[in-house]
Design a protein around this motif. Structure first.
Motif, PDB file in Angstrom:
ATOM      1  N   PHE A   1       0.855  -1.189   0.000  1.00  0.00           N
ATOM      2  CA  PHE A   1       0.000   0.000   0.000  1.00  0.00           C
ATOM      3  C   PHE A   1       0.891   1.238   0.000  1.00  0.00           C
ATOM      4  N   GLN A   2       1.301   1.649  -1.164  1.00  0.00           N
ATOM      5  CA  GLN A   2       2.201   2.780  -1.262  1.00  0.00           C
ATOM      6  C   GLN A   2       1.431   4.059  -1.580  1.00  0.00           C
ATOM      7  N   ARG A   3       1.842   5.132  -0.951  1.00  0.00           N
ATOM      8  CA  ARG A   3       1.203   6.420  -1.189  1.00  0.00           C
ATOM      9  C   ARG A   3       1.675   6.971  -2.533  1.00  0.00           C
ATOM     10  N   HIS A   4       0.827   7.827  -3.122  1.00  0.00           N
ATOM     11  CA  HIS A   4       1.199   8.467  -4.390  1.00  0.00           C
ATOM     12  C   HIS A   4       1.001   9.965  -4.234  1.00  0.00           C
ATOM     13  N   LEU A   5       2.115  10.650  -3.951  1.00  0.00           N
ATOM     14  CA  LEU A   5       2.089  12.098  -3.772  1.00  0.00           C
ATOM     15  C   LEU A   5       2.567  12.775  -5.047  1.00  0.00           C
ATOM     16  N   VAL A   6       1.840  13.797  -5.473  1.00  0.00           N
ATOM     17  CA  VAL A   6       2.151  14.471  -6.738  1.00  0.00           C
ATOM     18  C   VAL A   6       2.355  15.960  -6.482  1.00  0.00           C
ATOM     19  N   ASP A   7       3.126  16.583  -7.395  1.00  0.00           N
ATOM     20  CA  ASP A   7       3.338  18.025  -7.312  1.00  0.00           C
ATOM     21  C   ASP A   7       3.174  18.629  -8.695  1.00  0.00           C
ATOM     22  N   ASP A   8       3.520  19.885  -8.828  1.00  0.00           N
ATOM     23  CA  ASP A   8       3.292  20.595 -10.085  1.00  0.00           C
ATOM     24  C   ASP A   8       3.959  19.935 -11.282  1.00  0.00           C
ATOM     25  N   ASP A   9       5.053  19.238 -11.066  1.00  0.00           N
ATOM     26  CA  ASP A   9       5.795  18.635 -12.170  1.00  0.00           C
ATOM     27  C   ASP A   9       5.364  17.202 -12.485  1.00  0.00           C
ATOM     28  N   SER A  10       4.459  16.656 -11.707  1.00  0.00           N
ATOM     29  CA  SER A  10       4.000  15.274 -11.944  1.00  0.00           C
ATOM     30  C   SER A  10       3.275  15.178 -13.282  1.00  0.00           C
ATOM     31  N   THR A  11       3.436  14.039 -13.949  1.00  0.00           N
ATOM     32  CA  THR A  11       2.873  13.865 -15.291  1.00  0.00           C
ATOM     33  C   THR A  11       1.613  13.005 -15.320  1.00  0.00           C
ATOM     34  N   PHE A  12       1.173  12.535 -14.159  1.00  0.00           N
ATOM     35  CA  PHE A  12      -0.063  11.747 -14.115  1.00  0.00           C
ATOM     36  C   PHE A  12      -0.545  11.638 -12.682  1.00  0.00           C
ATOM     37  N   VAL A  13      -1.811  11.271 -12.523  1.00  0.00           N
ATOM     38  CA  VAL A  13      -2.334  10.850 -11.221  1.00  0.00           C
ATOM     39  C   VAL A  13      -2.892   9.450 -11.394  1.00  0.00           C
ATOM     40  N   LYS A  14      -2.892   8.708 -10.310  1.00  0.00           N
ATOM     41  CA  LYS A  14      -3.443   7.357 -10.367  1.00  0.00           C
ATOM     42  C   LYS A  14      -4.962   7.405 -10.436  1.00  0.00           C
ATOM     43  N   CYS A  15      -5.545   6.225 -10.628  1.00  0.00           N
ATOM     44  CA  CYS A  15      -7.000   6.104 -10.725  1.00  0.00           C
ATOM     45  C   CYS A  15      -7.670   6.677  -9.475  1.00  0.00           C
ATOM     46  N   ILE A  16      -8.574   7.624  -9.676  1.00  0.00           N
ATOM     47  CA  ILE A  16      -9.295   8.262  -8.577  1.00  0.00           C
ATOM     48  C   ILE A  16     -10.653   7.575  -8.449  1.00  0.00           C
ATOM     49  N   GLY A  17     -10.895   6.942  -7.309  1.00  0.00           N
ATOM     50  CA  GLY A  17     -12.094   6.133  -7.134  1.00  0.00           C
ATOM     51  C   GLY A  17     -13.265   6.872  -6.535  1.00  0.00           C
ATOM     52  N   ARG A  18     -14.328   6.126  -6.346  1.00  0.00           N
ATOM     53  CA  ARG A  18     -15.597   6.683  -5.872  1.00  0.00           C
ATOM     54  C   ARG A  18     -15.464   7.349  -4.504  1.00  0.00           C
ATOM     55  N   TYR A  19     -14.676   6.763  -3.624  1.00  0.00           N
ATOM     56  CA  TYR A  19     -14.592   7.275  -2.252  1.00  0.00           C
ATOM     57  C   TYR A  19     -13.310   8.079  -2.029  1.00  0.00           C
ATOM     58  N   TYR A  20     -12.921   8.815  -3.019  1.00  0.00           N
ATOM     59  CA  TYR A  20     -11.718   9.641  -2.940  1.00  0.00           C
ATOM     60  C   TYR A  20     -11.780  10.612  -1.766  1.00  0.00           C
ATOM     61  N   SER A  21     -12.973  11.123  -1.465  1.00  0.00           N
ATOM     62  CA  SER A  21     -13.126  12.101  -0.381  1.00  0.00           C
ATOM     63  C   SER A  21     -12.707  11.544   0.978  1.00  0.00           C
ATOM     64  N   LYS A  22     -12.630  10.225   1.095  1.00  0.00           N
ATOM     65  CA  LYS A  22     -12.258   9.620   2.381  1.00  0.00           C
ATOM     66  C   LYS A  22     -10.758   9.677   2.650  1.00  0.00           C
ATOM     67  N   ARG A  23      -9.998  10.256   1.710  1.00  0.00           N
ATOM     68  CA  ARG A  23      -8.544  10.385   1.873  1.00  0.00           C
ATOM     69  C   ARG A  23      -7.894   9.019   2.091  1.00  0.00           C
ATOM     70  N   ARG A  24      -8.122   8.127   1.156  1.00  0.00           N
ATOM     71  CA  ARG A  24      -7.526   6.802   1.258  1.00  0.00           C
ATOM     72  C   ARG A  24      -6.037   6.862   0.934  1.00  0.00           C
ATOM     73  N   SER A  25      -5.287   5.963   1.508  1.00  0.00           N
ATOM     74  CA  SER A  25      -3.827   6.097   1.516  1.00  0.00           C
ATOM     75  C   SER A  25      -3.161   5.921   0.160  1.00  0.00           C
ATOM     76  N   THR A  26      -3.762   5.182  -0.760  1.00  0.00           N
ATOM     77  CA  THR A  26      -3.062   4.872  -2.010  1.00  0.00           C
ATOM     78  C   THR A  26      -3.436   5.785  -3.173  1.00  0.00           C
ATOM     79  N   GLU A  27      -4.442   6.636  -3.006  1.00  0.00           N
ATOM     80  CA  GLU A  27      -4.854   7.506  -4.104  1.00  0.00           C
ATOM     81  C   GLU A  27      -4.039   8.799  -4.111  1.00  0.00           C
ATOM     82  N   SER A  28      -3.918   9.396  -5.285  1.00  0.00           N
ATOM     83  CA  SER A  28      -3.034  10.546  -5.469  1.00  0.00           C
ATOM     84  C   SER A  28      -3.462  11.741  -4.627  1.00  0.00           C
TER      85      SER A  28
END
Length: 477
Positions: A359-386
Protein backbone atom coordinates in the motif's frame (compact mmCIF):
# COMPACT_ATOMS: atom_id res chain seq x y z
CA UNK A 1 -58.20 -21.81 -26.46
CA UNK A 2 -56.05 -24.20 -28.44
CA UNK A 3 -54.33 -26.90 -26.41
CA UNK A 4 -50.81 -27.28 -27.71
CA UNK A 5 -49.06 -30.61 -27.30
CA UNK A 6 -45.56 -29.47 -28.17
CA UNK A 7 -43.51 -26.40 -29.12
CA UNK A 8 -40.29 -26.99 -31.00
CA UNK A 9 -37.60 -24.42 -31.83
CA UNK A 10 -35.58 -25.71 -34.75
CA UNK A 11 -33.46 -24.76 -37.73
CA UNK A 12 -34.31 -24.38 -41.39
CA UNK A 13 -31.69 -26.58 -43.07
CA UNK A 14 -30.23 -26.52 -46.57
CA UNK A 15 -31.02 -29.58 -48.66
CA UNK A 16 -30.06 -29.91 -52.33
CA UNK A 17 -30.40 -26.22 -53.04
CA UNK A 18 -33.69 -25.84 -51.18
CA UNK A 19 -34.76 -25.01 -47.62
CA UNK A 20 -35.97 -27.85 -45.45
CA UNK A 21 -37.92 -28.19 -42.19
CA UNK A 22 -37.73 -31.70 -40.76
CA UNK A 23 -40.10 -32.84 -37.99
CA UNK A 24 -39.75 -36.25 -36.39
CA UNK A 25 -41.18 -38.15 -33.43
CA UNK A 26 -42.27 -36.75 -30.06
CA UNK A 27 -45.92 -35.56 -30.24
CA UNK A 28 -46.44 -35.81 -34.00
CA UNK A 29 -48.50 -38.97 -33.63
CA UNK A 30 -50.49 -37.58 -30.71
CA UNK A 31 -51.35 -34.61 -32.95
CA UNK A 32 -52.72 -37.12 -35.49
CA UNK A 33 -49.75 -37.04 -37.88
CA UNK A 34 -49.22 -40.79 -37.95
CA UNK A 35 -47.40 -42.63 -40.71
CA UNK A 36 -49.60 -42.65 -43.80
CA UNK A 37 -51.93 -39.79 -42.70
CA UNK A 38 -52.63 -37.15 -45.36
CA UNK A 39 -52.51 -33.40 -44.82
CA UNK A 40 -52.57 -30.16 -46.76
CA UNK A 41 -50.00 -27.36 -46.57
CA UNK A 42 -50.97 -23.69 -46.55
CA UNK A 43 -48.33 -20.97 -46.97
CA UNK A 44 -49.08 -17.48 -45.63
CA UNK A 45 -46.19 -15.30 -46.82
CA UNK A 46 -47.64 -12.07 -45.44
CA UNK A 47 -47.94 -13.44 -41.89
CA UNK A 48 -44.85 -15.66 -42.16
CA UNK A 49 -46.72 -18.89 -41.42
CA UNK A 50 -46.80 -22.45 -42.73
CA UNK A 51 -49.79 -24.49 -41.53
CA UNK A 52 -50.18 -28.23 -41.90
CA UNK A 53 -53.74 -29.49 -41.45
CA UNK A 54 -54.87 -33.13 -41.43
CA UNK A 55 -57.06 -33.62 -44.47
CA UNK A 56 -58.25 -36.88 -46.06
CA UNK A 57 -58.00 -35.14 -49.42
CA UNK A 58 -54.64 -33.58 -48.69
CA UNK A 59 -51.86 -33.97 -51.24
CA UNK A 60 -49.11 -34.63 -48.66
CA UNK A 61 -48.55 -37.79 -46.66
CA UNK A 62 -46.77 -38.37 -43.34
CA UNK A 63 -43.80 -40.66 -43.82
CA UNK A 64 -41.97 -42.72 -41.25
CA UNK A 65 -38.51 -43.68 -40.13
CA UNK A 66 -37.75 -47.17 -38.91
CA UNK A 67 -37.22 -47.34 -35.16
CA UNK A 68 -37.00 -50.69 -33.43
CA UNK A 69 -40.02 -52.82 -34.35
CA UNK A 70 -42.04 -49.86 -35.61
CA UNK A 71 -41.84 -46.46 -37.23
CA UNK A 72 -41.43 -42.90 -36.01
CA UNK A 73 -43.57 -40.29 -37.79
CA UNK A 74 -41.74 -37.84 -40.07
CA UNK A 75 -42.96 -34.66 -41.74
CA UNK A 76 -40.51 -33.30 -44.31
CA UNK A 77 -41.19 -29.89 -45.85
CA UNK A 78 -38.65 -29.10 -48.55
CA UNK A 79 -39.53 -26.71 -51.36
CA UNK A 80 -39.06 -23.16 -52.63
CA UNK A 81 -42.09 -21.90 -50.68
CA UNK A 82 -40.23 -22.37 -47.39
CA UNK A 83 -37.76 -19.60 -48.16
CA UNK A 84 -40.58 -17.28 -49.26
CA UNK A 85 -42.36 -17.67 -45.94
CA UNK A 86 -39.30 -17.60 -43.68
CA UNK A 87 -37.63 -14.87 -45.80
CA UNK A 88 -34.33 -16.67 -45.53
CA UNK A 89 -34.42 -16.86 -41.72
CA UNK A 90 -32.68 -19.90 -40.30
CA UNK A 91 -34.74 -20.48 -37.15
CA UNK A 92 -38.44 -21.30 -36.72
CA UNK A 93 -40.91 -22.27 -34.01
CA UNK A 94 -43.23 -25.22 -34.58
CA UNK A 95 -46.51 -25.52 -32.62
CA UNK A 96 -48.24 -28.92 -32.45
CA UNK A 97 -51.96 -29.36 -31.73
CA UNK A 98 -54.49 -32.06 -32.52
CA UNK A 99 -55.13 -31.93 -36.24
CA UNK A 100 -52.61 -29.27 -37.25
CA UNK A 101 -49.05 -28.03 -37.03
CA UNK A 102 -48.10 -24.33 -37.36
CA UNK A 103 -44.62 -23.12 -38.32
CA UNK A 104 -43.56 -19.50 -37.77
CA UNK A 105 -40.35 -17.52 -37.73
CA UNK A 106 -38.42 -17.88 -34.44
CA UNK A 107 -39.07 -15.05 -31.93
CA UNK A 108 -35.33 -14.32 -31.58
CA UNK A 109 -35.10 -13.88 -35.34
CA UNK A 110 -38.12 -11.57 -35.28
CA UNK A 111 -36.55 -9.47 -32.52
CA UNK A 112 -33.29 -9.26 -34.45
CA UNK A 113 -35.12 -8.17 -37.60
CA UNK A 114 -37.22 -5.64 -35.69
CA UNK A 115 -34.25 -3.95 -33.98
CA UNK A 116 -32.16 -3.77 -37.14
CA UNK A 117 -35.00 -2.31 -39.20
CA UNK A 118 -35.75 0.21 -36.44
CA UNK A 119 -32.08 1.18 -36.22
CA UNK A 120 -31.81 1.88 -39.95
CA UNK A 121 -35.11 3.77 -40.05
CA UNK A 122 -34.27 5.91 -37.03
CA UNK A 123 -30.75 6.53 -38.29
CA UNK A 124 -31.94 7.84 -41.63
CA UNK A 125 -34.64 9.89 -39.91
CA UNK A 126 -31.96 11.50 -37.74
CA UNK A 127 -33.35 10.23 -34.45
CA UNK A 128 -31.35 7.32 -33.03
CA UNK A 129 -32.39 6.56 -29.46
CA UNK A 130 -30.19 5.73 -26.49
CA UNK A 131 -30.72 4.23 -23.05
CA UNK A 132 -28.43 3.66 -20.07
CA UNK A 133 -28.47 1.13 -17.24
CA UNK A 134 -26.51 2.01 -14.07
CA UNK A 135 -25.93 5.51 -15.37
CA UNK A 136 -24.40 7.23 -12.33
CA UNK A 137 -24.14 10.91 -13.26
CA UNK A 138 -24.19 9.86 -16.91
CA UNK A 139 -20.62 10.52 -18.07
CA UNK A 140 -20.55 7.47 -20.36
CA UNK A 141 -23.99 8.39 -21.71
CA UNK A 142 -22.90 11.93 -22.55
CA UNK A 143 -19.50 10.92 -23.94
CA UNK A 144 -20.95 8.34 -26.34
CA UNK A 145 -23.64 10.87 -27.31
CA UNK A 146 -20.87 13.39 -28.05
CA UNK A 147 -18.88 10.87 -30.11
CA UNK A 148 -21.94 10.14 -32.25
CA UNK A 149 -22.59 13.86 -32.72
CA UNK A 150 -19.02 14.52 -33.82
CA UNK A 151 -19.56 12.01 -36.62
CA UNK A 152 -22.77 13.70 -37.71
CA UNK A 153 -25.12 11.19 -36.05
CA UNK A 154 -28.12 12.70 -34.27
CA UNK A 155 -29.48 10.89 -31.25
CA UNK A 156 -31.47 11.41 -28.08
CA UNK A 157 -31.42 9.71 -24.68
CA UNK A 158 -34.81 8.06 -24.09
CA UNK A 159 -34.16 6.90 -20.53
CA UNK A 160 -31.54 6.33 -17.85
CA UNK A 161 -31.61 3.98 -14.86
CA UNK A 162 -29.71 4.23 -11.58
CA UNK A 163 -30.43 3.33 -7.97
CA UNK A 164 -28.86 6.48 -6.47
CA UNK A 165 -31.07 9.56 -6.46
CA UNK A 166 -28.19 11.96 -5.87
CA UNK A 167 -26.43 10.82 -9.03
CA UNK A 168 -29.63 11.01 -11.06
CA UNK A 169 -30.12 14.53 -9.74
CA UNK A 170 -26.67 15.54 -11.01
CA UNK A 171 -27.44 13.98 -14.38
CA UNK A 172 -30.81 15.72 -14.56
CA UNK A 173 -29.34 19.12 -13.60
CA UNK A 174 -26.01 19.13 -15.44
CA UNK A 175 -25.82 16.44 -18.13
CA UNK A 176 -26.33 17.98 -21.58
CA UNK A 177 -27.32 14.62 -23.06
CA UNK A 178 -30.29 14.40 -20.67
CA UNK A 179 -33.29 16.58 -21.51
CA UNK A 180 -36.91 16.95 -20.45
CA UNK A 181 -37.91 14.09 -22.75
CA UNK A 182 -35.56 11.66 -20.99
CA UNK A 183 -37.37 9.35 -18.57
CA UNK A 184 -35.51 8.80 -15.30
CA UNK A 185 -35.78 5.50 -13.43
CA UNK A 186 -34.65 5.52 -9.80
CA UNK A 187 -34.39 1.78 -9.30
CA UNK A 188 -32.09 -1.19 -9.01
CA UNK A 189 -31.93 -3.40 -12.08
CA UNK A 190 -33.49 -6.20 -10.06
CA UNK A 191 -36.64 -4.23 -9.21
CA UNK A 192 -36.97 -2.38 -12.50
CA UNK A 193 -40.08 -3.41 -14.45
CA UNK A 194 -38.86 -3.97 -18.02
CA UNK A 195 -42.26 -3.23 -19.55
CA UNK A 196 -41.78 0.41 -18.55
CA UNK A 197 -38.77 0.71 -20.86
CA UNK A 198 -39.14 1.83 -24.45
CA UNK A 199 -37.02 0.15 -27.17
CA UNK A 200 -33.75 1.94 -27.90
CA UNK A 201 -31.14 1.69 -30.65
CA UNK A 202 -28.04 1.99 -28.45
CA UNK A 203 -27.80 0.70 -24.88
CA UNK A 204 -24.92 1.67 -22.58
CA UNK A 205 -24.38 -0.40 -19.43
CA UNK A 206 -22.03 0.05 -16.46
CA UNK A 207 -22.72 -2.87 -14.11
CA UNK A 208 -21.38 -2.52 -10.52
CA UNK A 209 -17.60 -2.86 -10.57
CA UNK A 210 -16.77 -3.15 -6.86
CA UNK A 211 -17.67 -6.83 -6.72
CA UNK A 212 -15.05 -7.56 -9.41
CA UNK A 213 -12.16 -5.55 -7.97
CA UNK A 214 -9.40 -7.10 -5.86
CA UNK A 215 -10.06 -4.61 -3.07
CA UNK A 216 -13.78 -5.34 -3.21
CA UNK A 217 -13.17 -9.08 -2.87
CA UNK A 218 -10.75 -8.53 0.00
CA UNK A 219 -13.07 -6.15 1.83
CA UNK A 220 -16.02 -8.53 1.60
CA UNK A 221 -13.84 -11.61 2.21
CA UNK A 222 -14.95 -13.25 -1.02
CA UNK A 223 -13.08 -15.57 -3.35
CA UNK A 224 -15.86 -15.69 -5.93
CA UNK A 225 -17.05 -12.51 -7.61
CA UNK A 226 -20.65 -13.66 -7.80
CA UNK A 227 -20.87 -14.22 -4.04
CA UNK A 228 -22.30 -10.72 -3.57
CA UNK A 229 -25.78 -9.19 -3.69
CA UNK A 230 -24.81 -6.86 -6.55
CA UNK A 231 -24.13 -9.89 -8.76
CA UNK A 232 -27.90 -10.34 -9.18
CA UNK A 233 -27.90 -7.23 -11.38
CA UNK A 234 -27.12 -9.53 -14.31
CA UNK A 235 -30.69 -10.84 -14.18
CA UNK A 236 -32.13 -7.33 -14.23
CA UNK A 237 -29.86 -6.50 -17.14
CA UNK A 238 -31.03 -9.47 -19.20
CA UNK A 239 -34.69 -8.65 -18.52
CA UNK A 240 -34.17 -5.02 -19.49
CA UNK A 241 -32.25 -6.07 -22.59
CA UNK A 242 -35.17 -8.18 -23.78
CA UNK A 243 -37.50 -5.18 -23.64
CA UNK A 244 -35.09 -2.51 -24.90
CA UNK A 245 -33.94 -4.77 -27.77
CA UNK A 246 -31.08 -2.48 -28.86
CA UNK A 247 -29.01 -2.95 -32.00
CA UNK A 248 -25.80 -1.85 -30.27
CA UNK A 249 -24.81 -2.55 -26.65
CA UNK A 250 -21.77 -0.95 -25.01
CA UNK A 251 -20.79 -2.45 -21.65
CA UNK A 252 -17.87 -1.05 -19.66
CA UNK A 253 -16.25 -2.23 -16.48
CA UNK A 254 -12.90 -2.73 -14.81
CA UNK A 255 -10.57 -5.18 -16.55
CA UNK A 256 -11.07 -7.88 -13.87
CA UNK A 257 -14.77 -8.04 -14.76
CA UNK A 258 -13.94 -9.33 -18.23
CA UNK A 259 -12.68 -12.59 -16.76
CA UNK A 260 -15.63 -13.15 -14.42
CA UNK A 261 -18.38 -15.73 -14.72
CA UNK A 262 -20.86 -12.84 -14.88
CA UNK A 263 -19.37 -11.53 -18.11
CA UNK A 264 -18.97 -15.01 -19.56
CA UNK A 265 -22.72 -15.49 -19.08
CA UNK A 266 -23.55 -12.08 -20.55
CA UNK A 267 -21.37 -12.57 -23.60
CA UNK A 268 -22.72 -16.07 -24.20
CA UNK A 269 -26.31 -14.84 -23.90
CA UNK A 270 -25.67 -11.98 -26.33
CA UNK A 271 -24.40 -14.42 -28.93
CA UNK A 272 -27.52 -16.57 -28.46
CA UNK A 273 -29.68 -13.47 -28.96
CA UNK A 274 -28.09 -12.76 -32.32
CA UNK A 275 -25.33 -10.27 -31.53
CA UNK A 276 -21.76 -10.16 -32.76
CA UNK A 277 -19.74 -9.65 -29.57
CA UNK A 278 -16.45 -7.72 -29.51
CA UNK A 279 -14.73 -8.64 -26.26
CA UNK A 280 -11.17 -8.48 -24.96
CA UNK A 281 -10.41 -6.04 -27.79
CA UNK A 282 -11.21 -2.70 -26.20
CA UNK A 283 -9.16 -2.22 -23.04
CA UNK A 284 -9.05 1.56 -23.20
CA UNK A 285 -6.52 3.52 -21.14
CA UNK A 286 -5.22 7.04 -20.62
CA UNK A 287 -3.22 6.90 -23.85
CA UNK A 288 -6.40 6.46 -25.89
CA UNK A 289 -8.35 8.98 -23.80
CA UNK A 290 -5.59 11.60 -23.70
CA UNK A 291 -6.26 11.96 -19.97
CA UNK A 292 -4.06 12.98 -17.08
CA UNK A 293 -5.53 10.27 -14.89
CA UNK A 294 -4.38 6.70 -15.37
CA UNK A 295 -7.48 4.54 -15.63
CA UNK A 296 -8.13 1.46 -17.74
CA UNK A 297 -11.60 0.21 -18.57
CA UNK A 298 -12.54 -2.84 -20.59
CA UNK A 299 -15.36 -2.36 -23.09
CA UNK A 300 -17.49 -5.13 -24.52
CA UNK A 301 -19.50 -4.01 -27.54
CA UNK A 302 -22.25 -6.15 -29.03
CA UNK A 303 -23.71 -5.39 -32.46
CA UNK A 304 -26.76 -7.05 -33.95
CA UNK A 305 -25.35 -9.58 -36.40
CA UNK A 306 -27.09 -8.12 -39.47
CA UNK A 307 -25.43 -4.70 -39.10
CA UNK A 308 -21.93 -3.70 -40.33
CA UNK A 309 -18.89 -4.92 -38.41
CA UNK A 310 -16.66 -2.86 -36.13
CA UNK A 311 -12.96 -2.37 -36.73
CA UNK A 312 -11.86 -2.25 -33.10
CA UNK A 313 -8.21 -1.91 -34.10
CA UNK A 314 -8.93 1.69 -35.08
CA UNK A 315 -10.62 3.12 -32.02
CA UNK A 316 -10.20 6.93 -32.15
CA UNK A 317 -7.67 8.36 -29.69
CA UNK A 318 -7.21 11.92 -28.50
CA UNK A 319 -4.47 14.40 -27.73
CA UNK A 320 -3.50 14.98 -24.17
CA UNK A 321 -4.41 18.47 -22.99
CA UNK A 322 -2.50 18.62 -19.70
CA UNK A 323 1.16 17.63 -19.67
CA UNK A 324 1.94 18.29 -16.00
CA UNK A 325 -0.18 18.71 -12.89
CA UNK A 326 0.61 22.40 -12.75
CA UNK A 327 -1.34 22.84 -16.01
CA UNK A 328 -4.61 21.63 -14.53
CA UNK A 329 -4.35 22.84 -10.93
CA UNK A 330 -6.72 25.32 -9.38
CA UNK A 331 -5.39 27.91 -6.95
CA UNK A 332 -5.99 26.79 -3.38
CA UNK A 333 -4.76 29.24 -0.73
CA UNK A 334 -2.04 28.07 1.65
CA UNK A 335 -4.33 28.57 4.65
CA UNK A 336 -7.25 26.71 3.09
CA UNK A 337 -8.44 23.81 5.34
CA UNK A 338 -8.08 21.50 2.33
CA UNK A 339 -4.36 21.36 3.18
CA UNK A 340 -3.48 18.93 5.97
CA UNK A 341 -0.48 17.29 7.59
CA UNK A 342 -2.16 13.89 7.12
CA UNK A 343 -0.12 12.59 10.02
CA UNK A 344 -2.19 9.42 10.33
CA UNK A 345 -1.61 8.52 6.66
CA UNK A 346 2.11 9.13 7.00
CA UNK A 347 2.22 6.89 10.07
CA UNK A 348 0.21 4.24 8.26
CA UNK A 349 2.62 4.36 5.30
CA UNK A 350 5.55 3.61 7.62
CA UNK A 351 3.61 0.79 9.25
CA UNK A 352 2.58 -0.70 5.90
CA UNK A 353 6.19 -0.63 4.67
CA UNK A 354 7.37 -2.44 7.81
CA UNK A 355 4.70 -5.09 7.31
CA UNK A 356 5.62 -5.48 3.67
CA UNK A 357 2.17 -4.41 2.52
CA UNK A 358 1.91 -3.13 -1.02
CA UNK A 359 0.00 0.00 0.00
CA UNK A 360 2.20 2.78 -1.26
CA UNK A 361 1.20 6.42 -1.19
CA UNK A 362 1.20 8.47 -4.39
CA UNK A 363 2.09 12.10 -3.77
CA UNK A 364 2.15 14.47 -6.74
CA UNK A 365 3.34 18.02 -7.31
CA UNK A 366 3.29 20.59 -10.09
CA UNK A 367 5.79 18.63 -12.17
CA UNK A 368 4.00 15.27 -11.94
CA UNK A 369 2.87 13.87 -15.29
CA UNK A 370 -0.06 11.75 -14.12
CA UNK A 371 -2.33 10.85 -11.22
CA UNK A 372 -3.44 7.36 -10.37
CA UNK A 373 -7.00 6.10 -10.72
CA UNK A 374 -9.29 8.26 -8.58
CA UNK A 375 -12.09 6.13 -7.13
CA UNK A 376 -15.60 6.68 -5.87
CA UNK A 377 -14.59 7.28 -2.25
CA UNK A 378 -11.72 9.64 -2.94
CA UNK A 379 -13.13 12.10 -0.38
CA UNK A 380 -12.26 9.62 2.38
CA UNK A 381 -8.54 10.39 1.87
CA UNK A 382 -7.53 6.80 1.26
CA UNK A 383 -3.83 6.10 1.52
CA UNK A 384 -3.06 4.87 -2.01
CA UNK A 385 -4.85 7.51 -4.10
CA UNK A 386 -3.03 10.55 -5.47
CA UNK A 387 -2.68 13.63 -3.27
CA UNK A 388 -1.03 16.93 -4.02
CA UNK A 389 1.91 17.76 -1.74
CA UNK A 390 3.61 21.12 -1.35
CA UNK A 391 7.12 22.07 -0.17
CA UNK A 392 6.24 22.19 3.55
CA UNK A 393 4.88 18.64 3.40
CA UNK A 394 1.21 19.52 3.68
CA UNK A 395 -1.13 17.62 1.39
CA UNK A 396 -4.56 17.91 -0.16
CA UNK A 397 -6.91 16.03 -2.42
CA UNK A 398 -7.54 17.18 -5.96
CA UNK A 399 -10.53 19.50 -6.08
CA UNK A 400 -13.62 18.28 -7.97
CA UNK A 401 -12.68 20.63 -10.82
CA UNK A 402 -9.17 19.16 -10.96
CA UNK A 403 -10.74 15.71 -10.84
CA UNK A 404 -12.85 16.60 -13.90
CA UNK A 405 -9.81 17.89 -15.76
CA UNK A 406 -7.80 14.77 -14.92
CA UNK A 407 -10.49 12.59 -16.49
CA UNK A 408 -11.23 15.01 -19.35
CA UNK A 409 -14.86 15.35 -18.22
CA UNK A 410 -16.57 18.71 -18.86
CA UNK A 411 -16.58 20.71 -15.64
CA UNK A 412 -20.24 21.60 -16.15
CA UNK A 413 -21.07 18.11 -14.82
CA UNK A 414 -20.31 19.16 -11.24
CA UNK A 415 -21.70 22.68 -11.23
CA UNK A 416 -23.51 23.27 -7.92
CA UNK A 417 -22.63 19.78 -6.64
CA UNK A 418 -21.04 19.12 -3.23
CA UNK A 419 -17.42 17.99 -3.25
CA UNK A 420 -18.27 14.56 -1.82
CA UNK A 421 -21.00 13.81 -4.37
CA UNK A 422 -18.88 15.25 -7.18
CA UNK A 423 -15.94 12.97 -6.32
CA UNK A 424 -18.29 9.97 -6.00
CA UNK A 425 -19.94 10.61 -9.35
CA UNK A 426 -16.66 11.27 -11.13
CA UNK A 427 -14.81 8.51 -9.30
CA UNK A 428 -17.04 5.79 -10.72
CA UNK A 429 -17.13 7.30 -14.21
CA UNK A 430 -15.16 6.48 -17.32
CA UNK A 431 -12.54 8.75 -18.84
CA UNK A 432 -14.33 11.10 -21.23
CA UNK A 433 -12.19 9.99 -24.17
CA UNK A 434 -13.24 6.36 -23.67
CA UNK A 435 -16.93 7.04 -24.31
CA UNK A 436 -16.21 9.62 -26.97
CA UNK A 437 -14.02 7.14 -28.85
CA UNK A 438 -16.65 4.39 -28.57
CA UNK A 439 -19.32 6.77 -29.86
CA UNK A 440 -17.17 7.71 -32.84
CA UNK A 441 -16.40 4.04 -33.50
CA UNK A 442 -20.09 3.13 -33.56
CA UNK A 443 -20.88 6.09 -35.79
CA UNK A 444 -17.99 5.49 -38.18
CA UNK A 445 -18.30 1.73 -38.64
CA UNK A 446 -22.02 1.06 -38.14
CA UNK A 447 -24.04 4.22 -38.67
CA UNK A 448 -22.40 6.00 -41.56
CA UNK A 449 -22.31 2.97 -43.92
CA UNK A 450 -26.09 2.62 -43.39
CA UNK A 451 -27.00 6.24 -44.09
CA UNK A 452 -28.77 6.74 -47.41
CA UNK A 453 -27.63 10.35 -47.63
CA UNK A 454 -24.20 11.11 -46.30
CA UNK A 455 -23.00 14.53 -45.25
CA UNK A 456 -19.25 14.68 -45.98
CA UNK A 457 -17.15 14.73 -42.82
CA UNK A 458 -13.41 14.56 -42.14
CA UNK A 459 -12.08 11.01 -42.25
CA UNK A 460 -11.64 10.39 -38.53
CA UNK A 461 -10.36 6.87 -39.22
CA UNK A 462 -6.87 8.33 -39.44
CA UNK A 463 -7.43 11.35 -37.22
CA UNK A 464 -6.58 9.67 -33.93
CA UNK A 465 -5.46 12.94 -32.36
CA UNK A 466 -8.71 14.86 -32.57
CA UNK A 467 -9.31 17.18 -29.63
CA UNK A 468 -12.77 17.44 -28.08
CA UNK A 469 -13.03 21.18 -28.59
CA UNK A 470 -16.56 21.45 -27.25
CA UNK A 471 -15.64 19.68 -24.01
CA UNK A 472 -12.52 21.84 -23.74
CA UNK A 473 -14.52 25.02 -24.11
CA UNK A 474 -17.02 23.82 -21.52
CA UNK A 475 -14.20 23.16 -19.07
CA UNK A 476 -13.02 26.75 -19.47
CA UNK A 477 -16.37 28.28 -18.53
Amino acid sequence: MTKYLQHTYTKVADHRGKKRIWLQGLRLELAGFVKGATYRTDYDIERGLIELTLDEEGNRRVSGKKKGEGFQSVVDICNADVIDVTQGKELVRVDFAVGFVRISVHHLVNKKTEREQRFVQNLNAGKLTEGTLCSGIGVATAAIHEGLREQGIKSSVSWIVDRERKYLQVASDNNNAIDNNTTIFEATLEELEPELLSPVDILQVSLPCTLHSKSGKAKNKRQVTEDHADATSIFGFIRALDKANPSVIALENIVEATFSATYALIEGMLEVLGYRVYKNQLALDSEQAGSFEQRTRDWCIAVSAGLPELDTSKIPAFKRRYQILGDLKEHVADDDPAWSDNASLKTKAVRDKQKGNNFQRHLVDDDSTFVKCIGRYYSKRRSTESMIVREDGKERLLTPTEHCRAKGIPESFIQGVSATTAHEGLGQSILWGHGRGVGQLIARDICRPLLSKLTPLPDVTDMYTLVNESARQMSLL
